[in-house]
Design an enzyme around this catalytic site. Sequence first.
Site, PDB file in Angstrom:
ATOM      1  N   GLN A  23     -86.905  30.290 -28.786  1.00  0.00           N
ATOM      2  CA  GLN A  23     -87.359  30.117 -30.167  1.00  0.00           C
ATOM      3  C   GLN A  23     -86.743  28.844 -30.778  1.00  0.00           C
ATOM      4  OE1 GLN A  23     -86.115  33.630 -29.464  1.00  0.00           O
ATOM      5  NE2 GLN A  23     -88.162  33.998 -28.727  1.00  0.00           N
ATOM      6  N   GLY A  64     -91.698  31.591 -24.406  1.00  0.00           N
ATOM      7  CA  GLY A  64     -92.459  31.065 -23.287  1.00  0.00           C
ATOM      8  C   GLY A  64     -92.102  29.610 -23.080  1.00  0.00           C
ATOM      9  N   LYS A 112     -88.482  22.911 -25.042  1.00  0.00           N
ATOM     10  CA  LYS A 112     -87.167  23.173 -24.460  1.00  0.00           C
ATOM     11  C   LYS A 112     -87.236  23.362 -22.958  1.00  0.00           C
ATOM     12  CE  LYS A 112     -86.544  26.666 -27.206  1.00  0.00           C
ATOM     13  NZ  LYS A 112     -87.735  26.445 -28.082  1.00  0.00           N
TER      14      LYS A 112
END
Length: 431
Positions: free
Chosen positions: A226, A40, A16
């Site tokens: 996530q 992260g 992402k």
Amino acid sequence: MPSVVIVGAQWGDEGKGKVVDLYSEWADAVVRYQGGNNAGHTLVVNGEKTVLHLIPSGVLHPGKLCVIGNGVVVDPKVLLVELDELKKRGRDLFKDRALSISDQCHVILPFHQEMDKAKESLQGAGKIGTTGRGIGPTYIDKIGREGLRMAEFVRPKEFREFLEKKCDYRNQILTKVLGRPAIDAKKIFEEYSTYAERLQPFVTNTPVLLDKSRRSNKRILFEGAQGTLLDVDHGTYPFVTSSSTVAGGACTGSGLGPTSIDHVIGISKAYTTRVGEGPFPTELSDDVGKHLSKEGNEFGATTGRPRRCGWLDAVVLRHAVRVNGLTGLAVTKLDVLAGLKEVKIAVAYETPEGKAEDVPSVLSNWQGAKPVYETFEGWSETPRKARQFSELPGAVRRFIDRIEELTGVPVVLLSVGPGREETIVRENPFA
């Protein structure tokens, strides 16, 4: 002007950060809307790697407004480390005032981390695989109406009163239930009030700020953390995170309504990975799994833990399409599959209760699911030099065509390498 949501379509770590960084070129504002520093997002620009945990991934583009929305839980210490590191590398958000933090964000404090670690250690074989960064306990306090928001955190009197009121209760749990040492409210105040003072200029009413931006025809990019299968409602419960990772979370986590969203792009690797515990039907423990781990450098950007690797799972992707309302898919890490003689996609599961083409609701069916695969010709040559879909090897194009057929949405972007330039943009949602 369009507003675009970026969500993970698997169990996180889909790439992402790279996609948000790329789309940020066309956006005016980039909004992180949920999660905390358990995320992260890795960016590679001109060969230099940057890992971000709280600051939106559009930060490397000058002139962009970066917003940490109210759905995010913020560790002030971690955020300041991130800001200071960016300043060393020439991106001074203190000077540019290019960051806004919602005054409704909830704050992670040391006792949240202590409770997180203690609870996880007591779970034994039933542990969730949390990062231990206090994310879950902070969200529990938020839902339980026990939390501390940024609005109060940056006001010394209210911050002190909060600690005086709450620390005794937390210490009872830490010492008598979890067997951990007590925390000192005075020490927390002394340390964290310095963080509050530094962050105070960034704290504002971001829903109002974003609404003004939208009414001024600014282009807004919403960045999720996530992935869909870690959503507290729509994921592999209880092996999930504590926030709403799906596209709907962009609204509740930013303060803008659903009619503000124009496009939702789901990010998926060309295979599947997962960090931590929980079901993973296509997981591989053979040489192919080792190949994916090595070539994909599959280690968590936040924890450093090795990621579990497996074949692409269309059952999971169809679920992501449905619960997010995806208008397009971005497929990353196509270069990692190069060198394999064949590649596979799971199209259904055999579960203890029969064949399933949708993700199970019952955990035992998840854990007992066996994938039903379709097998495709692999590709030996790397696709990293391709900049147009037509330049990809035929086997790659057929693989992508089948993903579109199985999910019912177009693949609008392909990542053929880690660099910003190693990307094929087939459709631009901001166009």
